[in-house]
Design an enzyme around this catalytic site. Sequence first.
Site, PDB file in Angstrom:
ATOM      1  N   ALA A 245      29.270  14.059  47.839  1.00 25.73           N
ATOM      2  CA  ALA A 245      28.876  13.529  49.142  1.00 25.73           C
ATOM      3  C   ALA A 245      27.359  13.367  49.162  1.00 25.73           C
ATOM      4  O   ALA A 245      26.656  13.985  48.381  1.00 25.73           O
ATOM      5  CB  ALA A 245      29.293  14.500  50.237  1.00 25.73           C
TER       6      ALA A 245
ATOM      7  N   GLY B 120      32.470  15.897  45.989  1.00 31.64           N
ATOM      8  CA  GLY B 120      33.369  14.834  46.458  1.00 31.64           C
ATOM      9  C   GLY B 120      33.745  13.868  45.345  1.00 31.64           C
ATOM     10  O   GLY B 120      34.797  13.222  45.410  1.00 31.64           O
TER      11      GLY B 120
ATOM     12  N   GLU C  70      36.562  15.486  43.632  1.00 33.70           N
ATOM     13  CA  GLU C  70      37.704  15.479  44.571  1.00 33.70           C
ATOM     14  C   GLU C  70      38.382  14.098  44.582  1.00 33.70           C
ATOM     15  O   GLU C  70      39.609  14.007  44.656  1.00 33.70           O
ATOM     16  CB  GLU C  70      37.218  15.898  45.960  1.00 33.70           C
ATOM     17  CG  GLU C  70      36.842  17.388  46.025  1.00 33.70           C
ATOM     18  CD  GLU C  70      36.224  17.773  47.337  1.00 33.70           C
ATOM     19  OE1 GLU C  70      36.789  18.666  48.014  1.00 33.70           O
ATOM     20  OE2 GLU C  70      35.188  17.176  47.700  1.00 33.70           O
TER      21      GLU C  70
ATOM     22  N   GLU D 251      29.625  22.782  45.502  1.00 36.65           N
ATOM     23  CA  GLU D 251      29.272  22.858  46.924  1.00 36.65           C
ATOM     24  C   GLU D 251      28.722  24.226  47.322  1.00 36.65           C
ATOM     25  O   GLU D 251      27.840  24.319  48.182  1.00 36.65           O
ATOM     26  CB  GLU D 251      30.519  22.544  47.769  1.00 36.65           C
ATOM     27  CG  GLU D 251      30.931  21.073  47.821  1.00 36.65           C
ATOM     28  CD  GLU D 251      31.765  20.636  46.640  1.00 36.65           C
ATOM     29  OE1 GLU D 251      32.331  19.519  46.701  1.00 36.65           O
ATOM     30  OE2 GLU D 251      31.851  21.367  45.639  1.00 36.65           O
TER      31      GLU D 251
HETATM   32  N1  T1G Z   1      23.333  13.491  47.627  1.00 33.53           N
HETATM   33  C1  T1G Z   1      22.138  12.878  47.839  1.00 33.53           C
HETATM   34  N2  T1G Z   1      21.170  12.711  46.886  1.00 33.53           N
HETATM   35  C2  T1G Z   1      21.454  13.178  45.671  1.00 33.53           C
HETATM   36  C3  T1G Z   1      22.680  13.834  45.367  1.00 33.53           C
HETATM   37  C4  T1G Z   1      23.650  13.968  46.416  1.00 33.53           C
HETATM   38  N3  T1G Z   1      24.841  14.539  46.211  1.00 33.53           N
HETATM   39  N4  T1G Z   1      22.646  14.194  44.065  1.00 33.53           N
HETATM   40  C5  T1G Z   1      21.450  13.769  43.582  1.00 33.53           C
HETATM   41  N5  T1G Z   1      20.740  13.168  44.532  1.00 33.53           N
HETATM   42  C6  T1G Z   1      19.409  12.562  44.384  1.00 33.53           C
HETATM   43  C7  T1G Z   1      18.303  13.588  44.136  1.00 33.53           C
HETATM   44  O1  T1G Z   1      17.810  14.090  45.333  1.00 33.53           O
HETATM   45  C8  T1G Z   1      17.277  12.754  43.393  1.00 33.53           C
HETATM   46  O2  T1G Z   1      16.614  11.978  44.350  1.00 33.53           O
HETATM   47  C9  T1G Z   1      18.140  11.819  42.552  1.00 33.53           C
HETATM   48  O3  T1G Z   1      19.424  11.788  43.201  1.00 33.53           O
HETATM   49  C10 T1G Z   1      18.332  12.284  41.147  1.00 33.53           C
HETATM   50  O4  T1G Z   1      18.823  13.614  41.182  1.00 33.53           O
HETATM   51  C11 T1G Z   1      32.759  16.283  50.114  1.00 33.53           C
HETATM   52  C12 T1G Z   1      30.899  18.301  50.688  1.00 33.53           C
HETATM   53  C13 T1G Z   1      23.948  15.024  39.809  1.00 33.53           C
HETATM   54  C14 T1G Z   1      23.438  16.948  38.355  1.00 33.53           C
HETATM   55  O5  T1G Z   1      25.960  19.248  44.784  1.00 33.53           O
HETATM   56  O6  T1G Z   1      23.388  18.471  41.037  1.00 33.53           O
HETATM   57  O7  T1G Z   1      30.391  16.580  47.691  1.00 33.53           O
HETATM   58  O8  T1G Z   1      14.382  12.915  44.090  1.00 33.53           O
HETATM   59  O9  T1G Z   1      16.797  14.644  40.087  1.00 33.53           O
HETATM   60  O10 T1G Z   1      18.484  16.164  37.287  1.00 33.53           O
HETATM   61  O11 T1G Z   1      33.431  18.293  49.171  1.00 33.53           O
HETATM   62  O12 T1G Z   1      21.421  15.676  41.154  1.00 33.53           O
HETATM   63  O13 T1G Z   1      14.994  10.846  42.864  1.00 33.53           O
HETATM   64  O14 T1G Z   1      14.778  10.817  45.368  1.00 33.53           O
HETATM   65  O15 T1G Z   1      18.865  15.985  40.534  1.00 33.53           O
HETATM   66  O16 T1G Z   1      19.811  14.152  36.532  1.00 33.53           O
HETATM   67  C15 T1G Z   1      28.157  18.064  45.881  1.00 33.53           C
HETATM   68  C16 T1G Z   1      24.099  17.449  43.538  1.00 33.53           C
HETATM   69  C17 T1G Z   1      27.712  17.473  47.184  1.00 33.53           C
HETATM   70  C18 T1G Z   1      25.525  17.536  43.195  1.00 33.53           C
HETATM   71  C19 T1G Z   1      21.859  14.991  38.514  1.00 33.53           C
HETATM   72  N6  T1G Z   1      27.356  17.531  44.796  1.00 33.53           N
HETATM   73  N7  T1G Z   1      23.336  16.753  42.516  1.00 33.53           N
HETATM   74  O17 T1G Z   1      20.793  15.789  38.160  1.00 33.53           O
HETATM   75  O18 T1G Z   1      18.883  14.187  38.790  1.00 33.53           O
HETATM   76  S1  T1G Z   1      28.616  18.180  48.503  1.00 33.53           S
HETATM   77  C20 T1G Z   1      26.293  18.190  44.334  1.00 33.53           C
HETATM   78  C21 T1G Z   1      23.020  17.367  41.340  1.00 33.53           C
HETATM   79  C22 T1G Z   1      30.154  17.444  48.436  1.00 33.53           C
HETATM   80  C23 T1G Z   1      32.474  17.358  49.143  1.00 33.53           C
HETATM   81  C24 T1G Z   1      31.190  18.022  49.334  1.00 33.53           C
HETATM   82  C25 T1G Z   1      22.132  16.609  40.418  1.00 33.53           C
HETATM   83  C26 T1G Z   1      22.883  15.888  39.293  1.00 33.53           C
HETATM   84  P1  T1G Z   1      15.121  11.632  44.156  1.00 33.53           P
HETATM   85  P2  T1G Z   1      18.275  14.717  40.161  1.00 33.53           P
HETATM   86  P3  T1G Z   1      19.438  15.086  37.581  1.00 33.53           P
END
Ligand code: T1G
Length: 706
Positions: free
Chosen positions: A65, A105, A108, A128
Amino acid sequence: MPEGTLVRFENVDGIGVITIDNPPVNALSPGVPEGIVENVERSNADPAVRAMVLIGAGRSFIAGADIRTFGTRRAPPVEGRRTHQILDASQKPVVAAIHGYALGGGLEIALASHYRIAVPSAKVGLPEVLIGILPGSGGTQRLPRLIGPKAAMEMITSGRHVPAEEAHRLGIIDELAPEGGLREAAIAMARRVADTRLVPRIRDRDDKLAEAKADPGIFEAMRKSIARRARNQKAPYNCIAAVEAACNLPFEDGIRRERELFDELENSAEARALRYAFFAEREVAKLPDIPRDTPLRPIKTAAIVGAGTMGGGIAMSFAEFDFPVKLLEASQEALDRGLSRIRANYETSVKRGSLTEAEMNRRLALIEPVTRYDDIGQCDVVIEAVFERIPVKEEVFKKLDQVMKPGALLYTNTSGIDIDIIANVTKRPQDVAGTHFFAPANVMKLFEVVKGAKSAPDTLATAMDLGRKIGKISGMAGNGDGFVANRSRTPFGTEMNIMVEEGALPEQVDKVMVDFGYPIGPFSTADLSGLDIGYDSRQRRAQQDPNYRKMQIADMIVEMGRLGQKTGAGWFRYEKGDRTPHPDPELAQKIREKAAELGIAQRTFNDEEILRRLLFASVNEACKILEEGKVYRASDIDVMWLGGFNFPRYRGGLMYWADTIGVAEVYRQIQAWHQQYGARWAPSPFLRRLAETGTPLREAKPSRPM
Ligand code: T1G
């Protein structure tokens, strides 16, 4: 489909290929779930489509998400949930084709699809919990049905990213595709399953849930196993409760329960602090005064000068991330000592099961011991990690200047010596910068890059990138005594020593900080790293600054030969071979006597005062650092405390936590202590201005560029 469309559709000979294209990580931002739903529904209605492939454009499948939308008006999982219901209900099979990441997500959606294929380099997970929530789109209900509740709870409560090959072994991934051949393999798979009469839906499976029926105690056991690391947190326990619901309720009821448990968390203080930390750790990589496209110097080979505790830990960090590294020591004897310390560290990890024997040997093979400077001359980067003495550092850098090839990067791991003093003994100060690791260097995440006056932009940008390449979080700091991290932490150390003089007991202070969320207390930490380190730096300060306030009781303990765990006694007493700190009544008596001798009245302390004295002292110093422009942004200081000092992550960081109390109250308290305790509590004018304007500390901008 016009460029910039978040979700594209293409019919490839009867296979509907649905591509998510929302750079950089295909997060489920507004418009993405809707685009997926629209194309799945259309494909089901289109006789020309026999099956579908869901695939991500760019470097990843779906990273979950859009975290930026949490806590705002519309909860993204509402769409996410709809997406997985539509996928579930699809009469035509959907193949999720995974490369890069399928997280939250994203996984999922893959679990709601009917088949999953991935390239070996892909990673899947439900992280999450790392942002204080739980999988809110069916992940807690489908994953246990696919891999069993135990394995599902392990993945969901750890939030770890599972490599595709392991996910294949677990049964999450049905098939592995060749690297670079995912799309073709996925379309071929879709063709194979296209005429499947009844598409396999995970929601209909419950064979794997039998594990819980056979042993209902697995949930309580899981709660116990996470108790230490999940202290003060709610999300990990809600994750377990959701999986428990999957095992005790029909699917749709489980989904409703998952939603309830999610809603309890989305706007919790814990979740907001963890979201802040997530984005702060992304922001810290941005260098306002160094262009993003600054070409980096290639680094394939590294050398470390000094095989002591820090040098050894640094070499281990490089080996962990596949960098061949030369480890240089003046004498064979010192080198052997350093190597056996590294091997002992690895053997401890193998014993604990956190490392395989094969992996230990692979890493050891990457660490090449050498005793001659000529042996490291061709390395792309060298990091000096010798004694914290200026003459010793200067000697090393003179030698490095002679032997290192042109263009090599000369970094120093000093924790506080002026970078320019070191750089100026070389003819290439532009290639010199600080790269400060935190003990233990192979464990702590923080990598403080320190700017010298003549450090070139590519020298600094390459250092920041190098930190990330060896699994660290890089943060930039201006040059100066203690740089940013240690400088902001020093007043914390001063206050803990002074409070003991005033009557606080080390065990009380440690309990306050452990209850607050630290893994261990500051006095136990000092005993672990050795009290002689702090003693030496205090003696150096006293020599440099005649007004330096001596820590007579802390010094007394060291002069009694109590150096901490390594001597069986420090602030605490230790039984042989046991690391448990035991309060020492004899020492408490000695402290009382010394305080009386120094004319310091002793009193009792309440826990809140202890917490505030330690952390407010550092907040005040952090404001001075911002005033001087030694850091790019206040949130960088928080990232440094999380990665360098084990500050509890679910509290966001030093400045973020102080904002939960309020900048005005922090200022008021510091003013009061200024009256009571004098100059060391003089409020920073920068802090006063924030309090007057009501500007949150975490949003504070430095008063001048770095
Ligand atoms: N939402 C918004 N922005 C995100 C994002 C996300 N999920 N993931 C990454 N970004 C942005 C980040 O801020 C950065 O932005 C750019 O992408 C590159 O990221 C419904 C409720 C995927 C392993 O927790 O762990 O799904 O600084 O520098 O080192 O049940 O990003 O360039 O402007 O980290 O290569 C669950 C979170 C969400 C994964 C890549 N997902 N992301 O790492 O790049 S909750 C997460 C990461 C959810 C559901 C629930 C990592 C990455 P900017 P980066 P990276």
